[in-house]
Design a protein around this motif. Structure first.
Motif, short mmCIF file in Angstrom:
data_model
loop_
_atom_site.label_atom_id
_atom_site.label_comp_id
_atom_site.label_asym_id
_atom_site.label_seq_id
_atom_site.Cartn_x
_atom_site.Cartn_y
_atom_site.Cartn_z
N ASP A 73 0.77 -1.13 -0.11
CA ASP A 73 -0.06 -0.09 0.07
C ASP A 73 1.03 1.21 -0.12
O ASP A 73 2.15 1.30 0.56
CB ASP A 73 -0.95 -0.04 1.15
CG ASP A 73 -1.94 -1.13 1.32
OD1 ASP A 73 -2.31 -1.56 0.18
OD2 ASP A 73 -2.29 -1.48 2.22
N PRO A 74 0.33 2.32 -0.62
CA PRO A 74 1.09 3.57 -0.56
C PRO A 74 1.18 4.16 0.90
O PRO A 74 0.38 3.92 1.60
CB PRO A 74 0.49 4.64 -1.66
CG PRO A 74 -1.05 3.83 -1.62
CD PRO A 74 -0.83 2.51 -1.48
N ALA A 75 2.44 4.86 1.29
CA ALA A 75 2.35 5.51 2.56
C ALA A 75 1.22 6.46 2.87
O ALA A 75 0.86 7.18 1.89
CB ALA A 75 3.72 6.11 2.68
N PRO A 76 1.08 6.71 3.86
CA PRO A 76 -0.21 7.81 4.09
C PRO A 76 0.21 8.90 4.02
O PRO A 76 1.52 9.38 3.85
CB PRO A 76 -0.34 7.32 5.63
CG PRO A 76 0.66 6.70 6.21
CD PRO A 76 1.33 5.95 5.09
N VAL A 77 -0.58 9.90 3.59
CA VAL A 77 -0.36 11.16 3.56
C VAL A 77 -0.23 11.86 4.82
O VAL A 77 -1.26 11.81 5.84
CB VAL A 77 -1.58 11.91 2.67
CG1 VAL A 77 -1.46 13.51 2.62
CG2 VAL A 77 -1.56 11.37 1.21
N ILE A 78 0.87 12.68 5.16
CA ILE A 78 0.62 13.39 6.37
C ILE A 78 0.19 14.64 6.05
O ILE A 78 0.84 15.57 5.21
CB ILE A 78 2.21 13.28 6.87
CG1 ILE A 78 2.79 11.83 7.04
CG2 ILE A 78 2.36 14.02 8.03
CD1 ILE A 78 4.00 11.63 7.59
#
Length: 192
Positions: free
Chosen positions: A185-190
């Protein structure tokens, strides 16, 4: 070093928590088989062993630990515990390879083998002149008796402690890379 040292050895490199205590020249062992949960179980088990022997942590002259090869997480658990105990007590921590422990007391030449994932095994040859490099090889191997393994770790550590030679801080012995894979999964947006 005193003539009759007190040492505690432990190993979590396979599906077990194994420990051996040397006190007054007697060895006491305990093995708890477990596929998971060694991190939560190890320190409680060691504390119970010391309490059953009527002693506290400060009675130890050194700790010994199995450094692998074996289960990646299990090795990290026991090596980190040994380093922490040694630091807290101001006593040495002695790392012993599981392959060396298997070869302890065996006639030379001797090839120690430990199971590894995917129909492989870890191997190391021991001769009268010394030991070859450990390797990862194709083929199955039998899991050793954890009581024998941890007892031999304890005996080797006792010999090293008595030698008076400098003792290096234990470090994990890995012969293959970790099986962990990065997340898909892509990294979460901070958010700011």
């Amino acid at each position: 070093m005193k003539p009759d040292p007190t040492l505690l050895a432990f190993d979590t490199s396979a599906a077990h928590c194994a420990a051996a205590l040397l006190s007054d020249g007697e060895i006491t062992t305990r093995v708890d088989l477990m596929a998971r949960g060694q991190a939560e179980h190890l320190m409680v088990m060691l504390d119970d062993m010391l309490a059953a022997a009527g002693m506290g942590w400060s009675a130890l002259d050194a700790v010994a630990v199995g450094i692998g090869p074996g289960n990646f997480t299990g090795i990290r658990i026991s090596v980190a515990a040994a380093r922490g105990i040694a630091l807290g007590l101001g006593k040495p921590a002695i790392g012993v390879s599981s392959l060396e422990a298997l070869a302890h007391g065996q006639p030379r030449p001797f090839c120690a083998r430990l199971p590894a994932p995917r129909d492989h095994h870890y191997a190391q040859t021991f001769t009268a002149r010394g030991a070859g490099d450990p390797s990862l090889e194709v083929g199955a191997a039998t899991l050793p008796d954890p009581v024998v393994l941890v007892s031999n770790i304890l005996q080797i550590a006792t010999i090293r402690l008595a030698s008076g030679a400098p003792i290096a801080r234990p470090a994990p012995l890995y012969l293959r890379p970790a099986d962990a894979a990065p997340p898909r999964d892509p990294a979460p947006v901070i958010l700011p």
